[in-house]
Design a protein around this motif. Structure first.
Motif, PDB file in Angstrom:
ATOM      1  N   LYS A 165       4.789 -10.436  -4.561  1.00  0.00           N
ATOM      2  CA  LYS A 165       5.485  -9.887  -5.732  1.00  0.00           C
ATOM      3  C   LYS A 165       4.603  -8.890  -6.484  1.00  0.00           C
ATOM      4  O   LYS A 165       5.100  -7.917  -7.061  1.00  0.00           O
ATOM      5  CB  LYS A 165       5.884 -11.041  -6.658  1.00  0.00           C
ATOM      6  N   GLU A 166       3.286  -9.110  -6.453  1.00  0.00           N
ATOM      7  CA  GLU A 166       2.368  -8.254  -7.203  1.00  0.00           C
ATOM      8  C   GLU A 166       2.262  -6.844  -6.629  1.00  0.00           C
ATOM      9  O   GLU A 166       1.698  -5.953  -7.268  1.00  0.00           O
ATOM     10  CB  GLU A 166       0.988  -8.914  -7.285  1.00  0.00           C
ATOM     11  N   MET A 167       2.815  -6.619  -5.442  1.00  0.00           N
ATOM     12  CA  MET A 167       2.845  -5.243  -4.927  1.00  0.00           C
ATOM     13  C   MET A 167       3.658  -4.332  -5.838  1.00  0.00           C
ATOM     14  O   MET A 167       3.430  -3.124  -5.881  1.00  0.00           O
ATOM     15  CB  MET A 167       3.412  -5.223  -3.507  1.00  0.00           C
ATOM     16  N   VAL A 168       4.590  -4.915  -6.577  1.00  0.00           N
ATOM     17  CA  VAL A 168       5.365  -4.125  -7.533  1.00  0.00           C
ATOM     18  C   VAL A 168       4.448  -3.629  -8.645  1.00  0.00           C
ATOM     19  O   VAL A 168       4.462  -2.443  -9.018  1.00  0.00           O
ATOM     20  CB  VAL A 168       6.535  -4.953  -8.100  1.00  0.00           C
ATOM     21  N   ALA A 169       3.635  -4.531  -9.202  1.00  0.00           N
ATOM     22  CA  ALA A 169       2.693  -4.142 -10.261  1.00  0.00           C
ATOM     23  C   ALA A 169       1.659  -3.143  -9.749  1.00  0.00           C
ATOM     24  O   ALA A 169       1.218  -2.250 -10.488  1.00  0.00           O
ATOM     25  CB  ALA A 169       2.002  -5.386 -10.824  1.00  0.00           C
ATOM     26  N   HIS A 170       1.260  -3.278  -8.496  1.00  0.00           N
ATOM     27  CA  HIS A 170       0.313  -2.327  -7.900  1.00  0.00           C
ATOM     28  C   HIS A 170       0.896  -0.913  -7.843  1.00  0.00           C
ATOM     29  O   HIS A 170       0.154   0.069  -7.809  1.00  0.00           O
ATOM     30  CB  HIS A 170      -0.035  -2.756  -6.467  1.00  0.00           C
ATOM     31  N   GLY A 171       2.200  -0.822  -7.811  1.00  0.00           N
ATOM     32  CA  GLY A 171       2.832   0.466  -7.610  1.00  0.00           C
ATOM     33  C   GLY A 171       3.048   0.782  -6.144  1.00  0.00           C
ATOM     34  O   GLY A 171       3.229   1.947  -5.762  1.00  0.00           O
ATOM     35  N   ALA A 172       3.037  -0.265  -5.308  1.00  0.00           N
ATOM     36  CA  ALA A 172       3.225  -0.083  -3.873  1.00  0.00           C
ATOM     37  C   ALA A 172       4.611  -0.527  -3.421  1.00  0.00           C
ATOM     38  O   ALA A 172       4.931  -0.420  -2.242  1.00  0.00           O
ATOM     39  CB  ALA A 172       2.170  -0.862  -3.105  1.00  0.00           C
ATOM     40  N   ALA A 173       5.406  -1.055  -4.341  1.00  0.00           N
ATOM     41  CA  ALA A 173       6.780  -1.455  -4.036  1.00  0.00           C
ATOM     42  C   ALA A 173       7.619  -1.241  -5.283  1.00  0.00           C
ATOM     43  O   ALA A 173       7.175  -1.497  -6.409  1.00  0.00           O
ATOM     44  CB  ALA A 173       6.844  -2.915  -3.592  1.00  0.00           C
ATOM     45  N   GLU A 174       8.842  -0.774  -5.067  1.00  0.00           N
ATOM     46  CA  GLU A 174       9.735  -0.505  -6.196  1.00  0.00           C
ATOM     47  C   GLU A 174      10.232  -1.792  -6.839  1.00  0.00           C
ATOM     48  O   GLU A 174      10.417  -1.875  -8.040  1.00  0.00           O
ATOM     49  CB  GLU A 174      10.918   0.328  -5.712  1.00  0.00           C
ATOM     50  N   ASP A 175      10.435  -2.817  -6.016  1.00  0.00           N
ATOM     51  CA  ASP A 175      10.965  -4.084  -6.506  1.00  0.00           C
ATOM     52  C   ASP A 175      10.586  -5.183  -5.524  1.00  0.00           C
ATOM     53  O   ASP A 175       9.917  -4.938  -4.504  1.00  0.00           O
ATOM     54  CB  ASP A 175      12.486  -4.013  -6.687  1.00  0.00           C
ATOM     55  N   ASP A 176      11.025  -6.411  -5.811  1.00  0.00           N
ATOM     56  CA  ASP A 176      10.693  -7.545  -4.953  1.00  0.00           C
ATOM     57  C   ASP A 176      11.224  -7.372  -3.534  1.00  0.00           C
ATOM     58  O   ASP A 176      10.612  -7.842  -2.570  1.00  0.00           O
ATOM     59  CB  ASP A 176      11.254  -8.842  -5.551  1.00  0.00           C
TER      60      ASP A 176
END
Length: 722
Positions: A272-283
């Motif tokens: 889920k933290e890939m979203v905060a990283h900016g590497a994913a738009e959403d879950d």
């Protein structure tokens, strides 16, 4: 091996059941074992349905044989295909019997004792119902500001690899199915978590691939070569991509190049933290990237649960990826023997006999004795039994000596330094104890009590350091000196004009301003574990001779960080003899070198090195070099010396470190006794990653060094012929 699991289970599973196998839930989800027909609390908030819980593949943090057995029994009663749960937990340096923190274990330079500590941790964990430990952490570390340095064994890739292998062998043994006293090891954190910028937890990592392969990956590879069954992804990015969604790192390197066929698990919520990283738009995108990269288990998010079905429907995720992940998880369950014995190892009766047994505590005490490092001694230690001793400081009578990762340990039953010293001294009435200060506070009353305790003493022992919460995960610090309150206490005691010995409790190398310069002796205790007080009392009174050696450099100041022994030179190196030339690589307000170097440690005796000789002045691929050095105990007490072998490649295709550890030996020598240590240096030990990432050695000149630490060495030279 896999085909029958596919035919019996995977082939008959719905997509939802498969995805549930990839879900790891935490202990609170199983507080009330049952059919989960009513979903409330955290499960309801996460949108988890009872059907999902009945089909989940693993659980985190359930401990205790009776609890585990109740959860497993209820699960099997409600799971359609009878697939047992995997029980996992962080058993980092002990279960109930807590050993010294891994950074301290590394300082023992004793892989056999490290292996034994893991074996005992596994024995206690397994009888309490656990199947997998999230250990060892093998991250290379060079920045003591990072709180998780306590979980690693230091700054050297070779030594980290030696300990990685030992820990895995201790946890797993040779037969996970047949030996129910072992647990599967999960090596972490893949990869390069220890290189977080600024020493700040969860922060950016930016390394060249060559540096990654040369220094940060070797210890993971050693753990996997030793058979580690699982790998945990790291929170950080690797080459700009979060590790948990990094296909190049996981599918290409870990699975493809290295051939790893075991289970990959995300760290807590890192999908889920890939979203905060900016590497994913959403879950949904995060779930796609994680499963594509090859992550099998989603720890404590619902990214897979909620989004893999629609990703499969949309054709973005091949269901074969999910099948592969499920098969890897089922294969681990089979390796552990869970299909035949779902309660594997769990035994409430034997649990009471095995956990925290006298035998285990004795092993923890021995390792604590070997892990402590004598940093300074101007004739104050060892203490004499007839001396009047004032034991002062916030750790004089404290059980906070276990360290951050000791969730099943007991501070209440840990051996306190004050109690142990009373037991060792000739006359317990001659030991005066006072707190003197808190960890980060001091009062006039505490100072007065300290002065009263010290008034009649021949020597003052100050027990100071960090609380366990000041290191560990989330425990990064910019100021790695002792808190001001304790520095004030040290100055107050030093002002009395009496000998002062300082015992340090901490989870990282510290900036020792106000400590090292004020003390007549300094003993680094780290967080020494359940039997720490007993080990320290024996060391302080000379019943045991200190033999620990640092595996991480201690800086002169935090401004030098990162400072480590295997650094590169520069085009303008600082000269060995200081001069007034400003235009060389140096600080104008501090030495370049650390206060205390890698490999450093004192003893109550002394050792002399002489006669470093080489069997030849050349080395070839089929002709190893024999390196000999004679070591003599020149003191009055038997002791252990760790003889360290280093090499420098004078000229490489890319620049090489000024020294690299290649081997070591430990010697037990009586007073006056000498021993000739022989190392065999092979061409393969001289190989490194070139600019094209190929692994090979270069012909040319090398230096070899032997000594008791990375700084104080004898040296000789040889050439590699090709």
């Amino acid at each position: 091996m896999t085909e029958h699991l596919y035919n019996k289970y995977v082939k008959n599973m719905t997509l939802e059941e498969k995805i549930a196998q990839l879900l790891q839930l935490a202990a609170p989800f199983y507080d009330e074992p049952g059919d989960h027909s009513e979903i409330t609390g955290p499960m309801e908030e996460l949108g988890i349905q009872s059907e999902t819980v009945r089909n989940a593949g693993s659980v985190l943090g359930v401990a205790g044989a009776a609890k585990m057995m109740a959860v497993q029994k209820a699960h099997l009663a409600n799971n359609r295909l009878g697939i047992p749960l995997l029980f996992m937990a962080d058993i980092v340096h002990g279960f109930k019997t807590i050993f010294p923190i891994p950074l301290a274990i590394g300082s023992s330079w004793n892989p056999e004792l490290a292996k034994q500590s893991a074996e005992i941790a596994a024995r206690e964990a397994a009888v309490s119902g656990l199947h997998v430990t999230f250990a060892p952490m093998v991250d290379l570390i060079r920045d003591p500001r990072w709180g998780r340095v306590m979980e690693s064994t230091g700054e050297d890739p070779y030594l980290n690899g030696v300990f990685a292998k030992a820990f895995v062998q201790g946890f797993q043994g040779d037969d996970l199915a047949g030996d129910t006293s072992r647990v599967a090891a999960c090596v972490k954190h893949f990869a390069a978590y220890g290189a977080a910028e600024g020493g700040r937890d969860y922060n950016t990592v930016d390394l060249s691939e060559r540096q990654l392969r040369e220094y940060y990956l070797p210890a993971y590879k050693k753990a996997l070569d030793a058979g580690a069954e699982m790998v945990m992804t790291s929170f950080n990015i690797v080459d700009g991509v979060p590790a948990t969604g990094n296909r190049k790192l996981l599918r290409d390197l870990l699975r493809g190049e290295w051939g790893f066929e075991g289970v990959i698990i995300s760290d807590w919520a890192s999908i889920k933290e890939m979203v905060a990283h900016g590497a994913a738009e959403d879950d949904k995108e995060a779930a796609f990237k994680a499963i594509r990269a090859g992550v099998d288990i989603d720890m404590m998010t619902t990214s897979y649960l909620h989004h893999l079905p629609e990703l499969v429907d949309e054709g973005l995720v091949d269901e074969a990826w999910i099948d592969e992940a499920v098969l890897r998880i089922l294969r681990l369950k089979e390796k552990l023997g869970l299909f035949d014995n779902p309660m594997r190892g769990a035994d409430p009766v034997r649990e009471k006999e095995i956990v925290y047994s006298a035998e285990h505590r004795q092993a923890a005490r021995k390792l604590a004795e070997k892990s402590c490092v004598l940093l300074k001694n101007e004739g104050v230690l060892p203490l004499r039994g007839e001396q009047r001793v004032a034991l002062i400081g916030p750790f004089a009578d404290s059980g906070d000596i276990l360290g951050w990762w000791s969730w099943t340990g007991s501070k209440e039953t840990a051996v306190k330094l004050s109690d142990a010293m009373r037991a060792v001294t000739d006359n317990p009435d001659q030991l005066m104890v006072a707190a003197g200060s808190g960890v980060d506070s001091i009062t006039d009353t505490q100072k007065e009590e300290a002065l009263i305790a010290a008034a009649g003493a021949d020597v003052i022992v100050l027990a100071v350091g960090e609380s366990s919460h000041m290191s560990g995960e989330g425990g990064s610090r910019t100021n790695i000196r002792l808190p001001d309150a304790q520095l004030e206490l040290i100055r107050l005691m030093k002002g009395l004009g009496k000998p002062v010995a300082i015992v340090l409790f901490n989870g990282r190398p510290l900036d020792l301003h106000g400590v090292y310069d004020q003390a007549d002796a300094v003993l680094e205790a780290w967080f020494p574990g359940s039997e720490g007080g007993a080990a320290l009392a024996d060391l302080l009174y000379g019943k045991v001779n200190p033999s620990g050696r640092l595996t991480m450099s201690f800086p002169n100041s935090v401004g030098q960080v990162p400072v480590y022994y295997n650094s590169f030179s520069t085009g303008r190196p600082k000269p060995a003899v200081e001069d007034e030339n400003r235009y060389v690589s140096k600080y104008i307000d501090s030495p370049n070198e650390p206060l205390l170097p890698f490999g450093y440690g004192l003893s109550y005796t002394t050792f002399a090195y002489e006669g470093l000789t080489l069997s030849s002045d050349t080395i070839k691929e089929d002709q190893p070099l024999e390196v000999k050095v004679r070591v003599t105990n020149t003191g009055r007490m038997s002791g252990t010396e760790t003889v360290q072998l280093y090499v420098r490649d004078i000229s490489g295709e890319v620049v090489r470190p000024v020294k690299e550890l290649k081997d070591f030996r430990q010697l037990e020598l009586a007073p006056g006794e000498s021993s000739e240590v022989i190392f065999f240096l092979e061409e393969k030990q001289l190989r490194y990653h070139h600019s094209d990432l190929s692994l090979s050695s270069d012909r040319g000149q090398f230096q070899v060094y032997a000594g008791g630490n990375s700084r104080d060495v004898q040296t000789a030279g040889f050439r590699l012929l090709k």
